[in-house]
Design a protein around this motif. Structure first.
Motif, PDB file in Angstrom:
ATOM      1  N   GLY A 132       0.796  -1.218   0.000  1.00 60.09           N
ATOM      2  CA  GLY A 132       0.000   0.000   0.000  1.00 60.09           C
ATOM      3  C   GLY A 132       0.822   1.257   0.000  1.00 60.09           C
ATOM      4  O   GLY A 132       1.937   1.290  -0.474  1.00 60.09           O
ATOM      5  N   THR A 133       0.266   2.302   0.540  1.00 59.02           N
ATOM      6  CA  THR A 133       0.909   3.599   0.470  1.00 59.02           C
ATOM      7  C   THR A 133       2.135   3.661   1.372  1.00 59.02           C
ATOM      8  O   THR A 133       2.300   2.897   2.293  1.00 59.02           O
ATOM      9  N   VAL A 134       2.986   4.612   1.066  1.00 60.96           N
ATOM     10  CA  VAL A 134       4.204   4.799   1.836  1.00 60.96           C
ATOM     11  C   VAL A 134       3.879   5.464   3.163  1.00 60.96           C
ATOM     12  O   VAL A 134       3.186   6.473   3.204  1.00 60.96           O
ATOM     13  N   PHE A 193       0.403   9.365  -1.931  1.00 57.53           N
ATOM     14  CA  PHE A 193      -1.016   9.638  -2.129  1.00 57.53           C
ATOM     15  C   PHE A 193      -1.820   8.417  -2.601  1.00 57.53           C
ATOM     16  O   PHE A 193      -3.022   8.363  -2.377  1.00 57.53           O
ATOM     17  N   THR A 194      -1.183   7.489  -3.285  1.00 59.51           N
ATOM     18  CA  THR A 194      -1.915   6.369  -3.846  1.00 59.51           C
ATOM     19  C   THR A 194      -1.388   5.050  -3.306  1.00 59.51           C
ATOM     20  O   THR A 194      -0.389   5.020  -2.589  1.00 59.51           O
ATOM     21  N   PRO A 216      -7.126   5.280  -1.141  1.00 55.11           N
ATOM     22  CA  PRO A 216      -7.332   6.385  -0.208  1.00 55.11           C
ATOM     23  C   PRO A 216      -7.926   7.592  -0.912  1.00 55.11           C
ATOM     24  O   PRO A 216      -7.908   7.687  -2.144  1.00 55.11           O
ATOM     25  N   SER A 217      -8.440   8.517  -0.144  1.00 56.62           N
ATOM     26  CA  SER A 217      -8.991   9.741  -0.710  1.00 56.62           C
ATOM     27  C   SER A 217      -7.899  10.536  -1.422  1.00 56.62           C
ATOM     28  O   SER A 217      -6.798  10.697  -0.898  1.00 56.62           O
ATOM     29  N   ARG A 273      -4.204  11.870  -7.330  1.00 56.45           N
ATOM     30  CA  ARG A 273      -3.004  12.710  -7.377  1.00 56.45           C
ATOM     31  C   ARG A 273      -1.750  11.848  -7.492  1.00 56.45           C
ATOM     32  O   ARG A 273      -0.831  12.150  -8.261  1.00 56.45           O
ATOM     33  N   GLY A 274      -1.714  10.773  -6.708  1.00 59.96           N
ATOM     34  CA  GLY A 274      -0.590   9.860  -6.800  1.00 59.96           C
ATOM     35  C   GLY A 274      -0.532   9.149  -8.137  1.00 59.96           C
ATOM     36  O   GLY A 274       0.551   8.929  -8.690  1.00 59.96           O
TER      37      GLY A 274
END
Length: 286
Positions: free
Chosen positions: A10-12, A72-73, A128-129, A133-134
């Protein structure tokens, strides 16, 4: 091409603007003596500006965008966005006249990209919201990579893959070092122990020096799209390694994705029977 974050989880987990380790500088230090020992031909003076600019584009801007996107993603969405690289290479290369656009190559690229989406199907359902953007940042990173592949090909042919990669990495590393000094990003390095330095050396040797030399080596011998399509193997490999080392489940979609990715690569990198027959001179002709 794993530069930060985890393709599988998942995200960082870090705040925006936090320092990110990049192996470009170590890769440059490893390639420099090899280039000097081999006596390879360095890019000529007329190519210095282009080599420097491409080095900043690929070895500085690309990792910055790559790591920023994973803030972001999710990793799965980031992997899929990066897998648009061969499609971008194909379209931009054709638009710039760098390579011919063919149906076989186009179909292979689409199938391989679709295979990545299938393989990551179970991980793409949640986001995620503001994940878009990511996704856009990762596609911007893929665009940097595509332009590097297209614009660097003639320069690599005029010098050599090792020498050109070394000079480009030097420009990228210098840019990242300058930015790190301005932002004070070297502070965590003081706390590195043996495991961290071994990991850094591994990333510099294999994640930077070997990987980018092979990338330039391939660009010297084939089209940017055929080189770029290898990126679709990354998330597949990560999934298989995750199943092996982390006991993560192997689902049907991964198997289907593997088949699609390799089928797409085969279609894009081989020549059809009609094209092969056209190359064979007719019997009896001079």
């Amino acid at each position: 091409m794993r530069r930060g974050g985890d393709w599988k989880r998942g995200t960082v987990e870090r705040p925006v603007g936090a320092p990110v380790f990049d192996p470009t500088g170590i890769g440059f230090l490893l390639l420099s003596p090899l280039t000097l020992l081999r006596g390879d031909r360095w890019p000529g003076r007329g190519d210095w500006a282009a080599a420097t600019g491409l080095g900043i584009l690929f070895f500085a801007l690309f990792p910055i965008l790559f790591n920023a996107s994973l803030i972001f993603t999710t990793a799965a969405r980031g992997a899929l966005a990066l897998s648009t690289l061969p499609l971008l290479s194909l379209v931009i290369g054709a638009a710039l006249g760098a390579e011919a656009l063919s149906w076989r190559k186009s179909i292979g690229v689409v199938i391989a990209t679709f295979g990545v989406a299938v393989a990551l199907l179970s991980d793409l359902t949640s986001a995620p919201s503001g994940a878009w953007r990511g996704d856009l940042l990762m596609m911007a990173a893929a665009l940097c990579m595509a332009l590097y592949g297209i614009w660097s090909k003639p320069l690599i042919r005029r010098s050599g893959p090792i020498a050109f990669t070394t000079m480009s990495m030097a420009a990228g590393a210098a840019c990242l070092i300058l930015l790190s000094c301005i932002r004070g990003s070297f502070a965590p390095v003081a706390g590195f122990g043996a495991p961290q330095w071994l990991a850094a050396f591994y990333l510099g040797a294999f994640g930077a020096a070997v990987t980018f030399y092979l990338w330039a080596f391939a660009l010297e011998r084939t089209t940017p799209t055929r080189v770029a399509i290898s990126v679709t193997v990354n998330p597949i490999t990560a999934s298989l390694v995750g199943a092996w080392l982390l006991n993560e489940p192997l689902r049907w979609n991964l198997a289907a994705g593997i088949v699609a990715v390799f089928a797409g690569i085969w279609i894009a990198t081989t020549t059809g029977r009609r094209a092969q027959a056209a190359r064979v001179p007719a019997s009896g002709q001079a």
